[in-house]
Design a protein around this motif. Structure first.
Motif, PDB file in Angstrom:
ATOM      1  N   LYS A  65      -3.949  -1.814  21.171  1.00 48.80           N
ATOM      2  CA  LYS A  65      -3.007  -1.088  20.319  1.00 48.80           C
ATOM      3  C   LYS A  65      -3.313  -1.332  18.839  1.00 48.80           C
ATOM      4  O   LYS A  65      -2.419  -1.276  17.998  1.00 48.80           O
ATOM      5  CB  LYS A  65      -1.566  -1.518  20.635  1.00 48.80           C
ATOM      6  N   ALA A  66      -4.586  -1.567  18.551  1.00 51.53           N
ATOM      7  CA  ALA A  66      -4.992  -1.897  17.176  1.00 51.53           C
ATOM      8  C   ALA A  66      -4.572  -0.829  16.181  1.00 51.53           C
ATOM      9  O   ALA A  66      -4.132  -1.135  15.069  1.00 51.53           O
ATOM     10  CB  ALA A  66      -6.500  -2.106  17.113  1.00 51.53           C
ATOM     11  N   ASP A  67      -4.690   0.443  16.575  1.00 49.07           N
ATOM     12  CA  ASP A  67      -4.330   1.526  15.656  1.00 49.07           C
ATOM     13  C   ASP A  67      -2.838   1.520  15.337  1.00 49.07           C
ATOM     14  O   ASP A  67      -2.429   1.705  14.181  1.00 49.07           O
ATOM     15  CB  ASP A  67      -4.741   2.876  16.239  1.00 49.07           C
ATOM     16  N   GLU A  68      -2.004   1.279  16.354  1.00 44.73           N
ATOM     17  CA  GLU A  68      -0.557   1.246  16.155  1.00 44.73           C
ATOM     18  C   GLU A  68      -0.138   0.037  15.326  1.00 44.73           C
ATOM     19  O   GLU A  68       0.756   0.131  14.473  1.00 44.73           O
ATOM     20  CB  GLU A  68       0.171   1.212  17.502  1.00 44.73           C
ATOM     21  N   GLU A  69      -0.775  -1.100  15.586  1.00 47.48           N
ATOM     22  CA  GLU A  69      -0.377  -2.331  14.913  1.00 47.48           C
ATOM     23  C   GLU A  69      -0.858  -2.396  13.468  1.00 47.48           C
ATOM     24  O   GLU A  69      -0.208  -3.003  12.613  1.00 47.48           O
ATOM     25  CB  GLU A  69      -0.876  -3.550  15.693  1.00 47.48           C
ATOM     26  N   VAL A  70      -1.991  -1.767  13.174  1.00 46.28           N
ATOM     27  CA  VAL A  70      -2.520  -1.864  11.808  1.00 46.28           C
ATOM     28  C   VAL A  70      -1.849  -0.870  10.870  1.00 46.28           C
ATOM     29  O   VAL A  70      -1.754  -1.117   9.657  1.00 46.28           O
ATOM     30  CB  VAL A  70      -4.056  -1.667  11.792  1.00 46.28           C
ATOM     31  N   SER A  71      -1.367   0.244  11.407  1.00 49.07           N
ATOM     32  CA  SER A  71      -0.808   1.301  10.551  1.00 49.07           C
ATOM     33  C   SER A  71       0.300   0.824   9.618  1.00 49.07           C
ATOM     34  O   SER A  71       0.292   1.153   8.419  1.00 49.07           O
ATOM     35  CB  SER A  71      -0.301   2.463  11.413  1.00 49.07           C
ATOM     36  N   PRO A  72       1.295   0.040  10.097  1.00 49.59           N
ATOM     37  CA  PRO A  72       2.351  -0.416   9.179  1.00 49.59           C
ATOM     38  C   PRO A  72       1.830  -1.308   8.061  1.00 49.59           C
ATOM     39  O   PRO A  72       2.395  -1.329   6.956  1.00 49.59           O
ATOM     40  CB  PRO A  72       3.309  -1.190  10.096  1.00 49.59           C
ATOM     41  N   TRP A  73       0.743  -2.036   8.330  1.00 53.11           N
ATOM     42  CA  TRP A  73       0.176  -2.904   7.298  1.00 53.11           C
ATOM     43  C   TRP A  73      -0.547  -2.077   6.240  1.00 53.11           C
ATOM     44  O   TRP A  73      -0.486  -2.392   5.045  1.00 53.11           O
ATOM     45  CB  TRP A  73      -0.773  -3.926   7.921  1.00 53.11           C
ATOM     46  N   LEU A  74      -1.226  -1.029   6.660  1.00 52.36           N
ATOM     47  CA  LEU A  74      -1.924  -0.174   5.693  1.00 52.36           C
ATOM     48  C   LEU A  74      -0.953   0.425   4.693  1.00 52.36           C
ATOM     49  O   LEU A  74      -1.265   0.577   3.508  1.00 52.36           O
ATOM     50  CB  LEU A  74      -2.673   0.949   6.413  1.00 52.36           C
ATOM     51  N   SER A  75       0.250   0.771   5.171  1.00 54.70           N
ATOM     52  CA  SER A  75       1.242   1.411   4.312  1.00 54.70           C
ATOM     53  C   SER A  75       2.273   0.433   3.760  1.00 54.70           C
ATOM     54  O   SER A  75       3.268   0.861   3.165  1.00 54.70           O
ATOM     55  CB  SER A  75       1.947   2.538   5.068  1.00 54.70           C
ATOM     56  N   ALA A  76       2.052  -0.874   3.953  1.00 56.44           N
ATOM     57  CA  ALA A  76       2.944  -1.867   3.342  1.00 56.44           C
ATOM     58  C   ALA A  76       2.981  -1.617   1.838  1.00 56.44           C
ATOM     59  O   ALA A  76       1.969  -1.252   1.232  1.00 56.44           O
ATOM     60  CB  ALA A  76       2.445  -3.281   3.639  1.00 56.44           C
ATOM     61  N   ARG A  77       4.148  -1.799   1.219  1.00 62.54           N
ATOM     62  CA  ARG A  77       4.307  -1.422  -0.179  1.00 62.54           C
ATOM     63  C   ARG A  77       4.548  -2.636  -1.074  1.00 62.54           C
ATOM     64  O   ARG A  77       5.150  -3.629  -0.681  1.00 62.54           O
ATOM     65  CB  ARG A  77       5.467  -0.433  -0.331  1.00 62.54           C
ATOM     66  N   GLY A  78       4.068  -2.520  -2.309  1.00 64.79           N
ATOM     67  CA  GLY A  78       4.272  -3.581  -3.279  1.00 64.79           C
ATOM     68  C   GLY A  78       4.047  -3.067  -4.692  1.00 64.79           C
ATOM     69  O   GLY A  78       3.704  -1.902  -4.891  1.00 64.79           O
ATOM     70  N   THR A  79       4.260  -3.934  -5.665  1.00 65.88           N
ATOM     71  CA  THR A  79       4.043  -3.592  -7.071  1.00 65.88           C
ATOM     72  C   THR A  79       3.144  -4.638  -7.712  1.00 65.88           C
ATOM     73  O   THR A  79       3.044  -5.762  -7.231  1.00 65.88           O
ATOM     74  CB  THR A  79       5.368  -3.530  -7.848  1.00 65.88           C
ATOM     75  N   VAL A  80       2.513  -4.264  -8.802  1.00 72.18           N
ATOM     76  CA  VAL A  80       1.646  -5.191  -9.522  1.00 72.18           C
ATOM     77  C   VAL A  80       2.499  -6.170 -10.307  1.00 72.18           C
ATOM     78  O   VAL A  80       3.480  -5.790 -10.941  1.00 72.18           O
ATOM     79  CB  VAL A  80       0.701  -4.429 -10.473  1.00 72.18           C
ATOM     80  N   ASN A  81       2.121  -7.445 -10.257  1.00 71.83           N
ATOM     81  CA  ASN A  81       2.858  -8.489 -10.969  1.00 71.83           C
ATOM     82  C   ASN A  81       2.856  -8.208 -12.468  1.00 71.83           C
ATOM     83  O   ASN A  81       1.819  -7.933 -13.063  1.00 71.83           O
ATOM     84  CB  ASN A  81       2.215  -9.851 -10.696  1.00 71.83           C
ATOM     85  N   LYS A  82       4.042  -8.277 -13.066  1.00 74.87           N
ATOM     86  CA  LYS A  82       4.166  -8.040 -14.501  1.00 74.87           C
ATOM     87  C   LYS A  82       4.715  -9.277 -15.199  1.00 74.87           C
ATOM     88  O   LYS A  82       5.629  -9.918 -14.705  1.00 74.87           O
ATOM     89  CB  LYS A  82       5.089  -6.850 -14.776  1.00 74.87           C
ATOM     90  N   ASP A  83       4.174  -9.594 -16.337  1.00 72.53           N
ATOM     91  CA  ASP A  83       4.648 -10.704 -17.154  1.00 72.53           C
ATOM     92  C   ASP A  83       5.183 -10.120 -18.458  1.00 72.53           C
ATOM     93  O   ASP A  83       4.409  -9.761 -19.349  1.00 72.53           O
ATOM     94  CB  ASP A  83       3.503 -11.682 -17.430  1.00 72.53           C
TER      95      ASP A  83
END
Length: 209
Positions: A65-83
């Motif tokens: 189920k590699a395709d199913e399990e990897v998909s949520p990680w590919l689209s995991a969301r974040g922002t660039v660290n700002k100082d």
């Protein structure tokens, strides 16, 4: 470089069993997450496909189920660290610009096309941008540590800006129903399951794509 050759080299570079790597690649290819060819017409594996394979090796639990399990990680969301203290571009010029500001501006330059209306970026696009900066020597491989924390459904990319200054960009897997980061329970007592890779691992992909 064609997929079989790439997987052979990368599995050795990552210290990942070839048999498992080959099976993961086949599942991703069958799911359309890597281009397939026919006969002698075999396509080159591109950088996005290689990074997808990398994340799968780090995050997948059940290979079938590699395709199913990897998909949520590919689209995991974040922002660039700002100082806020250092990011005032108009007030700084080389060579006086703080190292943090240089890092932030370099990241912004390559990430702008991938940001959504909230200023967030998906993990796969972020890693493509990091590879671009490494290729252009705006980052050094020894500065970088990419980590996936399976127990927390999150990922991070850490940068050693100076000896005593480390920045972390964080990403979280999103619940498709709530469109919010998945909340993990018992983080204080849970056994942490992590996989990490240095910038030198990303460099192995850059060299071949």
């Amino acid at each position: 470089m064609r997929a079989y050759e790439m997987i052979t080299i990368l599995s050795e570079a990552f210290g990942f069993p070839f048999d498992a790597a080959y099976r993961i690649d086949r599942v991703l290819a069958e799911a359309g997450m890597r281009a397939k060819g026919k006969g002698r017409n075999l396509p080159e594996m591109d950088r996005r496909e290689a990074l997808t394979f990398l994340i799968a090796c780090m995050a997948v639990d059940k290979i079938t189920k590699a395709d199913e399990e990897v998909s949520p990680w590919l689209s995991a969301r974040g922002t660039v660290n700002k100082d806020p203290k250092s990011i005032v571009p108009d007030e700084w010029e080389e060579p006086d610009m703080p190292a943090r500001t240089k890092h932030y501006l370099a990241m912004e330059r390559v990430l702008v096309p991938h940001k959504d209306h909230n200023g967030e970026v998906q993990l796969i696009d972020y890693l493509l941008a990091v590879c671009e900066l490494l290729q252009n020597e705006d980052l050094r491989p020894g500065q970088i540590k990419f980590e996936i924390e399976l127990s927390q459904m999150g990922a991070s990319c850490s940068y050693k800006i100076t000896e005593n200054d480390i920045l972390d960009d964080l990403f979280f897997v999103i619940d498709p129903e709530t469109q919010r980061p998945i909340e993990c329970k018992n983080l204080d007592t849970a056994i942490r399951r992590k996989c990490s890779l240095s910038g030198f691992g990303l460099l192995e992909i850059i060299k071949r794509t």
